[in-house]
Design a protein around this motif. Structure first.
Motif, PDB file in Angstrom:
ATOM      1  N   LYS A 124      -5.745  -8.496 -15.704  1.00 19.95           N
ATOM      2  CA  LYS A 124      -4.545  -8.203 -16.491  1.00 19.95           C
ATOM      3  C   LYS A 124      -4.604  -6.784 -17.049  1.00 19.95           C
ATOM      4  CE  LYS A 124      -3.579 -12.977 -17.695  1.00 19.95           C
ATOM      5  NZ  LYS A 124      -3.605 -14.000 -18.725  1.00 19.95           N
ATOM      6  N   LYS A 125      -5.792  -6.382 -17.504  1.00 14.76           N
ATOM      7  CA  LYS A 125      -5.968  -5.035 -18.052  1.00 14.76           C
ATOM      8  C   LYS A 125      -5.717  -3.984 -16.955  1.00 14.76           C
ATOM      9  CE  LYS A 125      -9.668  -2.282 -20.090  1.00 14.76           C
ATOM     10  NZ  LYS A 125     -11.080  -2.324 -20.475  1.00 14.76           N
ATOM     11  N   SER A 126      -6.239  -4.239 -15.768  1.00 19.49           N
ATOM     12  CA  SER A 126      -6.047  -3.312 -14.657  1.00 19.49           C
ATOM     13  C   SER A 126      -4.578  -3.206 -14.278  1.00 19.49           C
ATOM     14  CB  SER A 126      -6.844  -3.757 -13.433  1.00 19.49           C
ATOM     15  OG  SER A 126      -8.214  -3.699 -13.697  1.00 19.49           O
ATOM     16  N   LEU A 127      -3.883  -4.331 -14.288  1.00 12.75           N
ATOM     17  CA  LEU A 127      -2.468  -4.321 -13.912  1.00 12.75           C
ATOM     18  C   LEU A 127      -1.621  -3.538 -14.907  1.00 12.75           C
ATOM     19  CD1 LEU A 127      -1.838  -7.938 -12.580  1.00 12.75           C
ATOM     20  CD2 LEU A 127      -2.158  -5.843 -11.273  1.00 12.75           C
ATOM     21  N   ASN A 128      -2.102  -3.389 -16.142  1.00 12.44           N
ATOM     22  CA  ASN A 128      -1.352  -2.645 -17.154  1.00 12.44           C
ATOM     23  C   ASN A 128      -1.184  -1.175 -16.794  1.00 12.44           C
ATOM     24  OD1 ASN A 128      -0.693  -4.745 -18.865  1.00 12.44           O
ATOM     25  ND2 ASN A 128      -2.591  -4.569 -20.020  1.00 12.44           N
ATOM     26  N   MET A 129      -2.009  -0.681 -15.883  1.00 17.60           N
ATOM     27  CA  MET A 129      -1.887   0.722 -15.498  1.00 17.60           C
ATOM     28  C   MET A 129      -0.726   0.946 -14.544  1.00 17.60           C
ATOM     29  SD  MET A 129      -4.965   1.335 -12.809  1.00 17.60           S
ATOM     30  CE  MET A 129      -4.381   2.971 -12.516  1.00 17.60           C
ATOM     31  N   LEU A 130      -0.181  -0.137 -13.990  1.00 19.85           N
ATOM     32  CA  LEU A 130       0.952  -0.038 -13.067  1.00 19.85           C
ATOM     33  C   LEU A 130       2.258   0.030 -13.851  1.00 19.85           C
ATOM     34  CD1 LEU A 130      -0.110  -2.806 -10.510  1.00 19.85           C
ATOM     35  CD2 LEU A 130      -0.399  -0.336 -10.259  1.00 19.85           C
ATOM     36  N   SER A 131       3.305   0.486 -13.167  1.00 21.23           N
ATOM     37  CA  SER A 131       4.618   0.490 -13.809  1.00 21.23           C
ATOM     38  C   SER A 131       5.018  -0.952 -14.089  1.00 21.23           C
ATOM     39  CB  SER A 131       5.660   1.146 -12.901  1.00 21.23           C
ATOM     40  OG  SER A 131       5.923   0.314 -11.779  1.00 21.23           O
ATOM     41  N   LYS A 170      -2.152  -1.048  -4.719  1.00 13.88           N
ATOM     42  CA  LYS A 170      -3.544  -1.375  -4.405  1.00 13.88           C
ATOM     43  C   LYS A 170      -4.405  -0.118  -4.407  1.00 13.88           C
ATOM     44  CE  LYS A 170      -2.629  -5.518  -1.654  1.00 13.88           C
ATOM     45  NZ  LYS A 170      -2.615  -6.090  -0.302  1.00 13.88           N
ATOM     46  N   LYS A 171      -3.880   0.970  -3.847  1.00 13.66           N
ATOM     47  CA  LYS A 171      -4.629   2.232  -3.844  1.00 13.66           C
ATOM     48  C   LYS A 171      -4.872   2.713  -5.275  1.00 13.66           C
ATOM     49  CE  LYS A 171      -3.137   3.941   0.649  1.00 13.66           C
ATOM     50  NZ  LYS A 171      -2.273   4.896   1.359  1.00 13.66           N
ATOM     51  N   LYS A 172      -3.837   2.618  -6.097  1.00 11.01           N
ATOM     52  CA  LYS A 172      -3.958   3.058  -7.485  1.00 11.01           C
ATOM     53  C   LYS A 172      -5.005   2.221  -8.228  1.00 11.01           C
ATOM     54  CE  LYS A 172      -0.967   4.356 -11.321  1.00 11.01           C
ATOM     55  NZ  LYS A 172       0.401   4.379 -11.828  1.00 11.01           N
ATOM     56  N   LEU A 173      -4.969   0.897  -8.025  1.00  9.09           N
ATOM     57  CA  LEU A 173      -5.943   0.014  -8.669  1.00  9.09           C
ATOM     58  C   LEU A 173      -7.359   0.304  -8.173  1.00  9.09           C
ATOM     59  CD1 LEU A 173      -3.951  -3.343  -8.608  1.00  9.09           C
ATOM     60  CD2 LEU A 173      -4.516  -1.985 -10.631  1.00  9.09           C
ATOM     61  N   LYS A 174      -7.482   0.518  -6.856  1.00 11.39           N
ATOM     62  CA  LYS A 174      -8.796   0.797  -6.272  1.00 11.39           C
ATOM     63  C   LYS A 174      -9.358   2.117  -6.804  1.00 11.39           C
ATOM     64  CE  LYS A 174     -11.138   1.248  -1.849  1.00 11.39           C
ATOM     65  NZ  LYS A 174     -10.982   1.326  -0.397  1.00 11.39           N
ATOM     66  N   ASN A 175      -8.516   3.159  -6.859  1.00 11.53           N
ATOM     67  CA  ASN A 175      -8.960   4.455  -7.390  1.00 11.53           C
ATOM     68  C   ASN A 175      -9.391   4.330  -8.848  1.00 11.53           C
ATOM     69  OD1 ASN A 175      -8.555   5.787  -4.972  1.00 11.53           O
ATOM     70  ND2 ASN A 175      -6.484   6.448  -5.505  1.00 11.53           N
ATOM     71  N   ASN A 176      -8.637   3.561  -9.634  1.00 11.03           N
ATOM     72  CA  ASN A 176      -8.981   3.370 -11.038  1.00 11.03           C
ATOM     73  C   ASN A 176     -10.302   2.625 -11.169  1.00 11.03           C
ATOM     74  OD1 ASN A 176      -8.314   3.549 -13.911  1.00 11.03           O
ATOM     75  ND2 ASN A 176      -8.117   1.330 -13.792  1.00 11.03           N
ATOM     76  N   ARG A 179     -13.160   4.966 -10.403  1.00 10.98           N
ATOM     77  CA  ARG A 179     -13.395   5.899 -11.506  1.00 10.98           C
ATOM     78  C   ARG A 179     -14.158   5.216 -12.632  1.00 10.98           C
ATOM     79  NH1 ARG A 179      -8.045   7.336 -13.065  1.00 10.98           N
ATOM     80  NH2 ARG A 179      -7.322   6.965 -11.014  1.00 10.98           N
ATOM     81  N   GLU A 180     -13.845   3.938 -12.927  1.00  7.65           N
ATOM     82  CA  GLU A 180     -14.514   3.213 -13.999  1.00  7.65           C
ATOM     83  C   GLU A 180     -15.971   2.947 -13.658  1.00  7.65           C
ATOM     84  OE1 GLU A 180     -12.325  -0.312 -14.924  1.00  7.65           O
ATOM     85  OE2 GLU A 180     -10.661   0.797 -15.800  1.00  7.65           O
ATOM     86  N   GLU A 181     -16.285   2.800 -12.364  1.00 10.95           N
ATOM     87  CA  GLU A 181     -17.655   2.519 -11.960  1.00 10.95           C
ATOM     88  C   GLU A 181     -18.553   3.744 -12.065  1.00 10.95           C
ATOM     89  OE1 GLU A 181     -17.410   0.841  -8.053  1.00 10.95           O
ATOM     90  OE2 GLU A 181     -16.766  -1.105  -8.785  1.00 10.95           O
ATOM     91  N   LEU A 182     -17.962   4.949 -12.072  1.00  8.69           N
ATOM     92  CA  LEU A 182     -18.772   6.169 -12.149  1.00  8.69           C
ATOM     93  C   LEU A 182     -19.389   6.384 -13.491  1.00  8.69           C
ATOM     94  CD1 LEU A 182     -16.538   8.642 -10.128  1.00  8.69           C
ATOM     95  CD2 LEU A 182     -18.603   7.485  -9.373  1.00  8.69           C
TER      96      LEU A 182
END
Length: 182
Positions: A124-131, A170-176, A179-182
């Motif tokens: 749910k938190k990840s989905l919040n980054m989407l429009s 999906k690309k946006k979620l994957k990129n995010n 970035r969080e794993e780094l």
């Protein structure tokens, strides 16, 4: 009056118990599948949860809108949220138990359930980054379990555009996530 696929919803709204038996005969497999998926580690709660799901359908049938989703998906939604309530109830009950009475496997089960709940929160938190629109599309497809056709119709978006939106999301979620794993 004979209860059929064409009249059972109206009969449920009229509080005809035969309509509830129709739901049990024709839709309980959905309820049992979802409940056992969510409560497989705490089987003592399954039967009670299934009964609560049926009661939820009976008490809330007036809220069902066939223009928004199929009855099957509506039942699935009720069942999913009731199952989550039972997980919370189990966790709360297990907090109040004497530590000496708990089995080691129960603590592992608690951890698994907590991790699963945390996973849902992360999604749910990840989905919040989407429009707002894209978030609704992802929730409808992947959380509510609607089909591409249903989402396309409900949101009035061509299926080809929907696939493009999903691909970009999906690309946006994957990129995010990367970035969080780094």
């Amino acid at each position: 009056m004979k209860i059929t696929e064409d009249n059972f919803i109206e009969e449920l709204k009229n509080k005809n118990e035969d309509a509830l038996y129709y739901v049990i005969d024709n839709y309980s497999w959905i309820i049992k599948t979802i409940v056992s998926k969510h409560l497989f580690k705490i089987q003592d709660y399954e039967e009670e949860c299934i009964n609560d799901c049926l009661l939820g359908i009976w008490n809330n049938i007036d809220l069902y809108n066939e223009d928004k989703s199929s009855f099957k998906n509506w039942v699935g939604g009720i069942t999913k949220y009731k199952s989550i309530d039972y997980i919370r109830k189990y966790l709360k009950d297990s907090e109040n138990e004497n530590i000496d009475d708990l089995f080691i496997s129960n603590r592992k089960d608690n951890l698994d359930i907590l991790l699963e709940l945390e996973g849902e929160e992360e999604i749910k938190k990840s989905l919040n980054m989407l429009s707002k629109r894209d978030k609704k599309i992802f929730e409808d497809l992947y959380i509510k379990g609607l089909s591409i056709e249903e989402v396309s119709k409900n949101m009035q978006i061509e299926k080809s555009n929907l696939y493009n939106i999903l691909s970009r999301g999906k690309k946006k979620l994957k990129n995010n996530l990367n970035r969080e794993e780094l």
